[in-house]
Enzyme design. Structure first.
Site, PDB file in Angstrom:
ATOM      1  N   ASP A 141       0.849  -1.192   0.000  1.00 41.50           N
ATOM      2  CA  ASP A 141       0.000   0.000   0.000  1.00 41.50           C
ATOM      3  C   ASP A 141       0.884   1.241   0.000  1.00 41.50           C
ATOM      4  O   ASP A 141       1.876   1.306   0.736  1.00 41.50           O
ATOM      5  CB  ASP A 141      -0.895  -0.010   1.244  1.00 41.50           C
ATOM      6  CG  ASP A 141      -2.007   1.018   1.150  1.00 41.50           C
ATOM      7  OD1 ASP A 141      -2.803   0.936   0.207  1.00 41.50           O
ATOM      8  OD2 ASP A 141      -2.065   1.911   2.019  1.00 41.50           O
TER       9      ASP A 141
ATOM     10  N   ASP B 268      -4.507   2.493  -4.774  1.00 47.00           N
ATOM     11  CA  ASP B 268      -3.064   2.555  -4.533  1.00 47.00           C
ATOM     12  C   ASP B 268      -2.549   1.271  -3.898  1.00 47.00           C
ATOM     13  O   ASP B 268      -1.446   1.240  -3.353  1.00 47.00           O
ATOM     14  CB  ASP B 268      -2.740   3.746  -3.622  1.00 47.00           C
ATOM     15  CG  ASP B 268      -3.376   3.605  -2.245  1.00 47.00           C
ATOM     16  OD1 ASP B 268      -4.544   3.177  -2.183  1.00 47.00           O
ATOM     17  OD2 ASP B 268      -2.714   3.910  -1.243  1.00 47.00           O
TER      18      ASP B 268
END
Length: 323
Positions: A198, A241
């Site tokens: 992440d 993301d």
């Protein structure tokens, strides 16, 4: 059959080897059919035993592509024949034939053609010779089409498993790959590792940079990660993301080493090449789970790697944590 129709047939390639007398004999076997505009004569996959010759109008032959669209294979006009494969083999129609405009056709049934073979073998041989020559030419063209279809299919498959923005694998491919990795690991008693990735402070990145610049950052993160992985490793965009990584035949310690390398490589990314307003760095956090010690099924492995990722975030980010 009118004299005009007979003259059209005599000019057809199918009867180019016949004498006028032989042609007159053959014409008696044909039945005239009137077709309205945009009428389906037969569908792809239909059973059929009839050969057709166009004496007026135009017939279009099409096939359906995997995406649902139709591709034109051929167009048949005055004097040309179609549906000939029904004469030679009992197989479903390979294409759909539809009238482009109001058309006049002559139909020859398979049983009638066999009758010609029985009663007039010399005439039948001449017809079959021309028919096979023309059909061979058409098959060569069709082979080119099939080659294009294979290429199209490969490209379609690639699109189906690829993330459009980053060019990495997508979530769909990852889901299948994870289940396959578990199946293989069970069969070979091997280990593999799952890494959830992440980007840190992504909301801030979205606030600082434009939409296009954020897209470039996501692409660059993907590129950096792929450069630091082996070809057999599976790197996919999980969503937004988030990324995910499958490391085949990799222990927890080995996965930690790979994750640390990715963390360092992304942290050293030069944002100046993407934007002049470099006001924040880009870092990633990673959570690692390993089969079988972290879990034996996909749901457990994802949950454990996600839990480790959460711990990495809470521990200061820009690091990798093992489950």
């Amino acid at each position: 059959m009118t004299d005009l129709h007979k003259n059209i047939l005599k000019c057809s390639h199918l009867f180019s080897l016949l004498t006028d007398y032989e042609a007159e004999i053959i014409f008696e076997y044909f039945t005239q059919v009137s077709i309205n505009e945009e009428t389906v004569i037969f569908l792809e996959g239909d059973a059929g035993e009839d050969l057709y010759i166009v004496i007026a109008g135009e017939i279009v032959s099409t096939v359906q592509l995997p995406d649902g669209h139709r591709r034109v294979l051929a167009k048949f006009t005055e004097g040309e024949f179609f549906g000939e494969m029904a004469i030679f083999e009992q197989a479903p129609r390979s294409a759909t034939c539809t009238s482009f405009c109001k058309s006049e056709l002559l139909k020859l049934r398979k049983n009638d053609f066999y009758d010609i073979i029985h009663k007039y073998p010399d005439i039948a041989i001449k017809m079959m010779y021309r028919m096979l020559n023309i059909t061979t030419e058409r098959l060569e063209e069709k082979n080119q089409f099939l080659s294009e279809m294979v290429t199209w299919g490969e490209e379609a498959r690639k699109r189906a498993i690829t993330d459009e923005l980053t060019g990495s694998y997508n979530r769909r491919y990852f889901d299948d790959a994870l289940h396959l990795a578990i199946t293989r690991a069970k069969a070979t008693s091997a280990q593999f590792s799952l890494v959830m990735i992440d980007m840190d402070f992504f909301r801030k990145i979205n606030e600082v940079y434009s939409h296009d610049e954020v897209d470039k950052i996501l692409k660059e993160v993907t590129s950096i990660c792929l450069k630091n992985l082996k070809q057999k490793d599976i790197f996919a965009r999980y969503g937004g993301d988030e990324f995910v990584l499958i490391l085949p035949e990799t222990t927890m310690d080995q996965a930690k080493s790979v994750s640390d390398r990715l963390c360092s490589a992304v942290g050293n990314m030069d944002l100046a090449e993407i934007s002049t307003k470099v006001s924040t760095s880009v870092t990633i956090s990673l959570g690692i789970a390993t089969y079988p010690e972290s879990g034996l099924d996909a749901e457990t492995l994802i949950r454990e790697s996600d839990r480790a990722l959460y711990e990495a975030k809470n521990s200061g980010r820009n690091r990798a944590v093992c489950a």
